[in-house]
Design a protein around this motif. Sequence first.
Motif, PDB file in Angstrom:
ATOM      1  N   TYR A 279      53.736 134.495 -14.773  1.00  0.00           N
ATOM      2  CA  TYR A 279      52.493 135.314 -14.685  1.00  0.00           C
ATOM      3  C   TYR A 279      52.724 135.772 -13.218  1.00  0.00           C
ATOM      4  O   TYR A 279      53.037 135.109 -12.227  1.00  0.00           O
ATOM      5  N   THR A 280      52.365 137.107 -12.888  1.00  0.00           N
ATOM      6  CA  THR A 280      52.354 137.447 -11.579  1.00  0.00           C
ATOM      7  C   THR A 280      50.916 138.546 -11.419  1.00  0.00           C
ATOM      8  O   THR A 280      50.394 139.343 -12.292  1.00  0.00           O
ATOM      9  N   ASP A 281      50.431 138.147 -10.244  1.00  0.00           N
ATOM     10  CA  ASP A 281      49.672 139.174  -9.537  1.00  0.00           C
ATOM     11  C   ASP A 281      49.894 139.165  -8.172  1.00  0.00           C
ATOM     12  O   ASP A 281      51.098 138.818  -7.706  1.00  0.00           O
ATOM     13  N   ASP A 282      48.881 139.612  -7.375  1.00  0.00           N
ATOM     14  CA  ASP A 282      48.901 139.811  -6.027  1.00  0.00           C
ATOM     15  C   ASP A 282      49.078 138.366  -5.052  1.00  0.00           C
ATOM     16  O   ASP A 282      49.879 138.390  -4.141  1.00  0.00           O
ATOM     17  N   LYS A 283      48.749 137.395  -5.985  1.00  0.00           N
ATOM     18  CA  LYS A 283      48.823 135.923  -5.169  1.00  0.00           C
ATOM     19  C   LYS A 283      49.774 135.228  -6.060  1.00  0.00           C
ATOM     20  O   LYS A 283      50.253 134.086  -5.254  1.00  0.00           O
TER      21      LYS A 283
END
Length: 163
Positions: A95-99
């Motif tokens: 899972y990837t996002d800005d955090k």
Amino acid sequence: MSADPFPVDALQELLGTITSGVCLYRVENQGASGSDYRIIYFNRYALIHEGRTMEEIRGLSLKDLRPTIDDYGLIDVFRKVWITGEPGYFPAKIYTDDKYANWYENRIFKVSEDLIVAVYDDVTERESARETLRGYIENAPYGFFLADPRGRYIDVNRQAELI
């Protein structure tokens, strides 16, 4: 003679000590997006992983915490579990996002008409090690053959294919 109900204090103690994230969500609307899953409870592990307190996250949607959750694939499993009542499993996926850029594995259960629980493990270290090993094997100058206990080949690298 009826049995006493499971003591709530014992359940709280159990949830506080296990090393998996336990997240309880209220399902709203049709359960089709991360916005439809409102946080009711996170156990201690999940709160530490999140870096927030229960007071800060209670009532937020899963999408509030994980902005790209709708693209991840987990919501489809959440919805299926909520509709069918059958437990679900979401295998390890990054899972990837800005955090975050972490690998998670999830088991999902329906608790009541409008509640589901997700039990997750952060398996980033395991998956990173697996990718590193796969890189070594693929780039090895020698043939690598992986066989099952019966001697049947399960996998080979490029050098083994040449052999």
